[in-house]
Scaffold this active site. Structure first.
Site, PDB file in Angstrom:
ATOM      1  N   HIS A  18     -33.915  12.453  -0.443  1.00  0.00           N
ATOM      2  CA  HIS A  18     -34.036  12.327  -1.902  1.00  0.00           C
ATOM      3  C   HIS A  18     -35.086  11.265  -2.258  1.00  0.00           C
ATOM      4  O   HIS A  18     -36.007  11.530  -3.039  1.00  0.00           O
ATOM      5  CB  HIS A  18     -32.678  11.946  -2.497  1.00  0.00           C
ATOM      6  CG  HIS A  18     -32.676  11.849  -3.984  1.00  0.00           C
ATOM      7  ND1 HIS A  18     -32.301  12.886  -4.807  1.00  0.00           N
ATOM      8  CD2 HIS A  18     -33.040  10.843  -4.816  1.00  0.00           C
ATOM      9  CE1 HIS A  18     -32.419  12.521  -6.064  1.00  0.00           C
ATOM     10  NE2 HIS A  18     -32.870  11.276  -6.101  1.00  0.00           N
ATOM     11  N   GLU A  19     -34.927  10.087  -1.690  1.00  0.00           N
ATOM     12  CA  GLU A  19     -35.850   8.995  -2.016  1.00  0.00           C
ATOM     13  C   GLU A  19     -37.244   9.246  -1.437  1.00  0.00           C
ATOM     14  O   GLU A  19     -38.236   8.781  -1.997  1.00  0.00           O
ATOM     15  CB  GLU A  19     -35.288   7.664  -1.526  1.00  0.00           C
ATOM     16  CG  GLU A  19     -33.931   7.290  -2.111  1.00  0.00           C
ATOM     17  CD  GLU A  19     -33.912   7.275  -3.631  1.00  0.00           C
ATOM     18  OE1 GLU A  19     -34.983   7.069  -4.249  1.00  0.00           O
ATOM     19  OE2 GLU A  19     -32.834   7.478  -4.210  1.00  0.00           O
ATOM     20  N   HIS A  22     -39.297  10.982  -4.033  1.00  0.00           N
ATOM     21  CA  HIS A  22     -39.827  10.034  -5.021  1.00  0.00           C
ATOM     22  C   HIS A  22     -41.005   9.251  -4.443  1.00  0.00           C
ATOM     23  O   HIS A  22     -42.057   9.119  -5.075  1.00  0.00           O
ATOM     24  CB  HIS A  22     -38.730   9.037  -5.438  1.00  0.00           C
ATOM     25  CG  HIS A  22     -37.615   9.629  -6.243  1.00  0.00           C
ATOM     26  ND1 HIS A  22     -37.825  10.500  -7.285  1.00  0.00           N
ATOM     27  CD2 HIS A  22     -36.270   9.459  -6.162  1.00  0.00           C
ATOM     28  CE1 HIS A  22     -36.659  10.843  -7.822  1.00  0.00           C
ATOM     29  NE2 HIS A  22     -35.711  10.233  -7.149  1.00  0.00           N
TER      30      HIS A  22
END
Length: 418
Positions: A18-19, A22
């Site tokens: 997920h990160e 980003h």
């Protein structure tokens, strides 16, 4: 597999991917990413690479990428402050020493008159015993030195807010999107490990001591007919077996190019309110990359649809909040699934990844979906919403999410003792 280790691996994979979404698209847009963190709270481990500090933190409640400009800069140079300047061979400032200047004897100490470390990248001031104002060019990757730490400055063109609406939206959307990518990859791996079910009347694996094994069935047997009825798909086979719980049947097989006739009696098992027949045999599978890719896409779509419907039912009140699980419930579930095998653990991780991705896309303040909602409003009105007002909304949303987390965690704990 130990429950704690399994949970750390699952949690780490979900948050990391997920990160990573980003981080990757933020860096592509030229945003300075100060920290990539898995977990919250005190640091357990950290290292620095390419401007970013990578950390593992104590509390397994999520993660974050700290981008320059999302929060107010913690260091501000005001007129009158004394700062030590370390210069490179081009006479550019590469370090601004704010304290413990005695550790940097080569630093040129000035009393700051003015500083612009966002746009002009200059700092002006007076050296001791000098009356002439000195102006120094600051390198775009210069560092503050304070409290023994070095913190890179963030020129405006490296800040989140300086980027186009599309770049900012992509950097935020990429987090949840990577959770779907992770789920797809895990389902593909499962397909490569287990094989893809094919609808052919061939005996696959047999459950030990099952009715099929006791009747003399072997893996690879091709079923030609059951009770005189020809079959050409595995669906035909299972349909007939399910309809004959406890009834002896005649099965005609082909084994090593020979015809064999066996008597088989499916065991009777309860399925809901009805009784169905079981032989304890699995259908055939084939291992192929193309089939595994197809399986990955199909399973990702299936689980996305299932989780989306569940979220809609939760929002519309069609099922209770008690059905939700927090970290404690997921920890307990992970342990149980890990005991049943590595492949099942991969399947759970894929399902949880889709849950995380969809949940983060909800238009709720403090979630990625809430931030995307503000970007949509910005696109419609042609200018961004006041940062302080947006920050207040996200703060309230975060507080409500923490309250929800406490309620869900309490429910999880109560379930452990029921």
């Amino acid at each position: 597999m130990n429950t704690a280790i399994a949970f750390i691996l699952v949690f780490g994979a979900l948050v990391f991917f997920h990160e990573l979404g980003h981080l990757y698209f933020a860096k592509r847009a030229g945003i300075l990413c100060r920290e990539f963190a898995i977990g919250f709270g005190p640091k357990i481990f950290s290292f620095t690479k390419n401007e970013t500090v990578y950390t593992i933190r104590l509390l397994p409640l999520g993660g974050y990428v700290r981008m320059a400009g999302e929060d107010p800069e913690t260091i501000e140079l005001k007129p009158g402050a004394k700062v030590g300047l370390l210069l490179n061979e081009k006479e550019e400032v590469i370090k601004l020493v704010l304290d413990n200047r005695d550790k940097y004897p080569n630093a040129r100490v000035i009393e700051v008159e003015r500083a612009d470390l966002e746009h002009a990248l200059t700092i002006s001031g007076y050296e001791e015993y000098e009356e002439e104002l000195q102006t120094f060019r600051v390198h775009e990757k210069a560092y503050y030195v304070s409290g023994g730490e070095e913190i890179q400055i963030a020129p405006y063109n490296r800040q989140f807010g300086s980027k186009s609406l599309g770049q900012r939206a992509l950097a935020i959307f990429a987090g949840p999107a990577m959770n779907f990518v992770l789920a797809f990859l895990l389902f593909v791996i499962i397909g490569l490990m287990q094989g893809i079910p094919v609808d052919k009347p061939i005996i696959g694996e047999l459950v030990p001591n099952s009715a099929g094994e006791k009747a003399g069935l072997h893996q690879g047997d091709v079923i030609k007919s059951i009770n005189g009825t020809g079959v050409d798909t595995w669906t035909n086979v299972t349909t007939i077996i399910r309809k004959n719980p406890g009834n002896e049947m005649t099965m005609e097989l082909e084994r090593n190019q020979e015809r064999i006739v066996l008597k088989v009696t499916p065991t009777a098992e309860k399925e809901g309110k009805q009784e169905v027949g079981r032989l304890g045999v699995y259908g055939p599978v084939e291992k192929s990359l193309l089939g595994s890719l197809k399986l990955g896409a199909e399973q990702t779509y299936k689980w996305t649809k299932l989780v989306f419907v569940s979220l809609v039912q939760l929002v519309t009140g069609q099922f209770s909040i008690d059905a939700l699980s927090g970290p404690v419930g997921i920890y307990n579930l992970t342990g149980k699934v890990a005991e049943s095998g590595f492949v099942n653990l991969l399947g759970l991780t894929a399902a949880l990844s889709i849950n995380l991705g969809l949940f983060n896309l909800l238009p709720v303040p403090a979630l990625d979906g809430g931030r995307l909602m503000f970007f949509l409003v910005e696109a419609l009105r042609g200018k961004p919403i006041d940062r302080q007002k947006e920050g207040l909304v996200h703060f309230i949303g975060f507080a409500l999410l923490m309250l929800l987390m406490l309620v869900v965690t309490w429910n999880d704990i109560k379930k452990l003792f029921l």
